[in-house]
Design an enzyme around this catalytic site. Sequence first.
Site, short mmCIF file in Angstrom:
data_model
loop_
_atom_site.label_atom_id
_atom_site.label_comp_id
_atom_site.label_asym_id
_atom_site.label_seq_id
_atom_site.Cartn_x
_atom_site.Cartn_y
_atom_site.Cartn_z
N ASP A 53 0.63 -1.14 -0.02
CA ASP A 53 0.06 0.13 0.01
C ASP A 53 0.86 1.34 -0.04
O ASP A 53 1.72 1.60 0.71
CB ASP A 53 -0.92 0.05 1.28
CG ASP A 53 -1.68 1.30 1.19
OD1 ASP A 53 -2.63 1.41 0.49
OD2 ASP A 53 -1.43 2.12 2.17
N GLU A 109 1.38 -0.08 -5.03
CA GLU A 109 0.42 1.14 -5.29
C GLU A 109 1.38 2.30 -5.22
O GLU A 109 2.00 2.70 -3.97
CB GLU A 109 -0.46 1.21 -4.41
CG GLU A 109 -1.37 2.41 -4.48
CD GLU A 109 -2.47 2.72 -3.32
OE1 GLU A 109 -3.59 3.18 -3.54
OE2 GLU A 109 -1.89 2.57 -2.14
#
Length: 381
Positions: free
Chosen positions: A259, A294
């Site tokens: 993330d 990401e």
Amino acid sequence: MHSRVRKTWGADLTSGDDAHFRLWAPDERAVRLILNGAPHAMRALDGGWFEVSGRARAGDRYWFELSDGTRVADPASRAQAEGASGPSVLVDHSAYEWKAASWRGRPWEEAIISELHVGCFTPEGTFRAAARRLPHLAEAGITAIEIMPVAEFPGSRGWGYDGVLPYAPHHVYGTPDDLKALIDAAHGLDMMILLDVVYNHFGPEGNSLPRYASRFFNGDRPTPWGASIAFEEPAVRRFFIENALYWLRDFRFDGLRLDATDQIRDTSEPHFLAVLAREVRETFVDRSVHLVIEDATRRRKLVRRNGDGSIAHFTAGWNDDFHHGLHVVATSEARGFYRPFAKRPWQAMREAMTEGFAASETTEKPARLIGRKARCHRRRG
């Protein structure tokens, strides 16, 4: 048989009746292990480490007691039967009997991914209940599942992005063996299973690390969710690299989705992300293991290929540009994340599909979206 490899962080069973405990607490002058209610002095080592070995078995509960008497969970706890504020639980990861023991994964080009939140996927909201529903996904043509973060967080329900104990599956979802049963079931259906991990911040509640390891964080480099993590510290780097290896080895996940890697700030060389990717590649040479990022700063070098087409660091990137453009086309929503894509959504989608990213003149520069992402994470957490 228990693994005899001693890891840097946490507790490990070293034989049938023995365990080894380690904690990095550079701000403390003394630390005690409280094992099943009994205190044990821990030996101070160079660099702020404390350790002790003793008689212990799987299922035993323990705390670390700081010099002021405060008891804290093991930051590398493998299980928390009573939640983030309770004692840690010793886990024997060798005891689970894998049914799909011969599984070696699938190539990335075969991935048709369904993102899954364990708490929302079934009425029960557990690992075991999710496993029973996997045949429906397989019948629909899904070849890979991406589980949203399961690291232990305070309370019973949440999106998972504010975890505070990154090694412990959230107790409400089930035990470590329950999570293994979910992974085993996916592999039995010829499905890969990936885990979403958060290495850029800890949740705002329940994180005890600042009490005894202030060097774990760098307050001079804030993220949208608080102080950044000090990846320049060797102990900190090992905490997260060992976490990645732990999920891939002990749980046999087929990959990880990292993330917000743009908020993983590291001034050392080589960068933490490069070291993590290298260790994963070197450790799992007999399996197809995939690392997905990401990255709002759109660093192409993270997903580059070597001259022979092999993966240099990360397998793939989360394509936010394509998603946001498609969302605008489908819903006409033009707020928050989607405002930069409102003028030319089709062009943004076309560029994202052909180049991997939308051109900066098509959308706002990623840095300008950070504030909006911070608000989004607070809602999810």
